[in-house]
Write an enzyme that holds these catalytic residues in place. Sequence first.
Site, PDB file in Angstrom:
ATOM      1  N   ASN A   8      61.129   4.126  78.351  1.00  0.00           N
ATOM      2  CA  ASN A   8      61.510   2.782  78.776  1.00  0.00           C
ATOM      3  C   ASN A   8      60.546   1.796  78.113  1.00  0.00           C
ATOM      4  O   ASN A   8      59.413   1.644  78.560  1.00  0.00           O
ATOM      5  CB  ASN A   8      61.415   2.710  80.314  1.00  0.00           C
ATOM      6  N   LYS A  10      60.662  -1.285  78.101  1.00  0.00           N
ATOM      7  CA  LYS A  10      60.595  -2.557  78.843  1.00  0.00           C
ATOM      8  C   LYS A  10      60.804  -3.726  77.868  1.00  0.00           C
ATOM      9  O   LYS A  10      61.593  -3.583  76.943  1.00  0.00           O
ATOM     10  CB  LYS A  10      59.281  -2.637  79.625  1.00  0.00           C
ATOM     11  N   HIS A  93      65.509  -0.382  88.495  1.00  0.00           N
ATOM     12  CA  HIS A  93      64.085  -0.218  88.183  1.00  0.00           C
ATOM     13  C   HIS A  93      63.248  -1.094  89.114  1.00  0.00           C
ATOM     14  O   HIS A  93      63.636  -2.210  89.459  1.00  0.00           O
ATOM     15  CB  HIS A  93      63.833  -0.595  86.719  1.00  0.00           C
ATOM     16  N   GLU A 168      59.947   6.382  91.600  1.00  0.00           N
ATOM     17  CA  GLU A 168      59.097   5.485  90.847  1.00  0.00           C
ATOM     18  C   GLU A 168      58.326   4.556  91.794  1.00  0.00           C
ATOM     19  O   GLU A 168      58.810   3.483  92.158  1.00  0.00           O
ATOM     20  CB  GLU A 168      60.042   4.689  89.938  1.00  0.00           C
ATOM     21  N   GLY A 238      56.941   4.545  80.565  1.00  0.00           N
ATOM     22  CA  GLY A 238      56.890   3.164  80.089  1.00  0.00           C
ATOM     23  C   GLY A 238      55.835   3.021  78.999  1.00  0.00           C
ATOM     24  O   GLY A 238      56.071   3.349  77.838  1.00  0.00           O
ATOM     25  N   GLY A 239      54.647   2.570  79.393  1.00  0.00           N
ATOM     26  CA  GLY A 239      53.562   2.262  78.453  1.00  0.00           C
ATOM     27  C   GLY A 239      53.341   3.307  77.367  1.00  0.00           C
ATOM     28  O   GLY A 239      53.295   2.977  76.179  1.00  0.00           O
TER      29      GLY A 239
HETATM   30  P1  PGA Z   1      54.745   3.271  83.094  1.00  0.00           P
HETATM   31  O1  PGA Z   1      56.247   2.849  83.472  1.00  0.00           O
HETATM   32  O2  PGA Z   1      54.835   4.620  82.430  1.00  0.00           O
HETATM   33  O3  PGA Z   1      54.262   2.207  82.130  1.00  0.00           O
HETATM   34  O4  PGA Z   1      53.972   3.332  84.345  1.00  0.00           O
HETATM   35  C1  PGA Z   1      57.042   3.770  84.137  1.00  0.00           C
HETATM   36  C2  PGA Z   1      58.367   3.222  84.554  1.00  0.00           C
HETATM   37  O5  PGA Z   1      58.881   2.267  83.984  1.00  0.00           O
HETATM   38  O6  PGA Z   1      58.927   3.799  85.486  1.00  0.00           O
END
Ligand code: PGA
Length: 255
Positions: A8, A10, A93, A168, A238-239
Amino acid sequence: MKKYLVANWKMNPVDLQEAENILSGYLEINLQSDIELVVCPPRIFLRNLIEKSGGKFFWGTQNCFWEDIGAYTGEVSVLQVKKLGAKYVIVGHSERREFLGETDEMVNKKIKAVFLQKLVPILCIGGGKEAKNKKADALKIVKGQLFSALHSLPARTIKNQEFLVTYEPPWALSTVSGNQSAPAKKVAEVSYFIFKLLTKTYGHQVGKQIPILYGGSVNAENIQKFSKKLNLAGFLVGGASLNPKEFAKMVDLME
Ligand code: PGA
């Protein structure tokens, strides 16, 4: 069961050139197992990236609108992303629940629209404002969000179509926690609870086929803490998915 790694991105990166750079890194990934690698970039890059990917990955979008076409300024429909080549749609989300006021009712409409177009919803539960406090009752939140998302959906839809659920917790998102994932024990407890809810509602045969993922600061350092010990079908990342080298490592560690 198949394993899933969902990237993801984002609202990153800022332009197509950078998006293509990330994709070039992804194209180096050694994908030879039963892992379904799903990439969800910002929609404006979707067409270009799909064209450049040579069919190597599955593609998804981070959100959708529930109508197919019409006067809905700023929205993009499931039908439109389907025509671009997306297979998956992330629905509900935590960031959308928290910053965009996405309600359970909207999530329900979206998930129905995704099923109607025969795409695969990746339903995120356990997030939003009410869940931001670590001490909030995760089981109650997860149960409420799961059942309202699936409200009035025929059991045969759940039985016959692909559908993923992701736990999540918002306090574990990398941007909130500074890369502190949720404790494995917590993820185990909540994911088992989701499994029980699904098997109780749809029967054991159907329930056990529904992949349950975890999302929240999963990276190359900690992925094995979850993948080796817990009964999860995969991760929403995500990151760490913006760094192709790290993401490639995660694919290797999942195998
Ligand atoms: P993250 O994001 O890995 O940056 O914590 C996870 C997500 O979007 O569920």
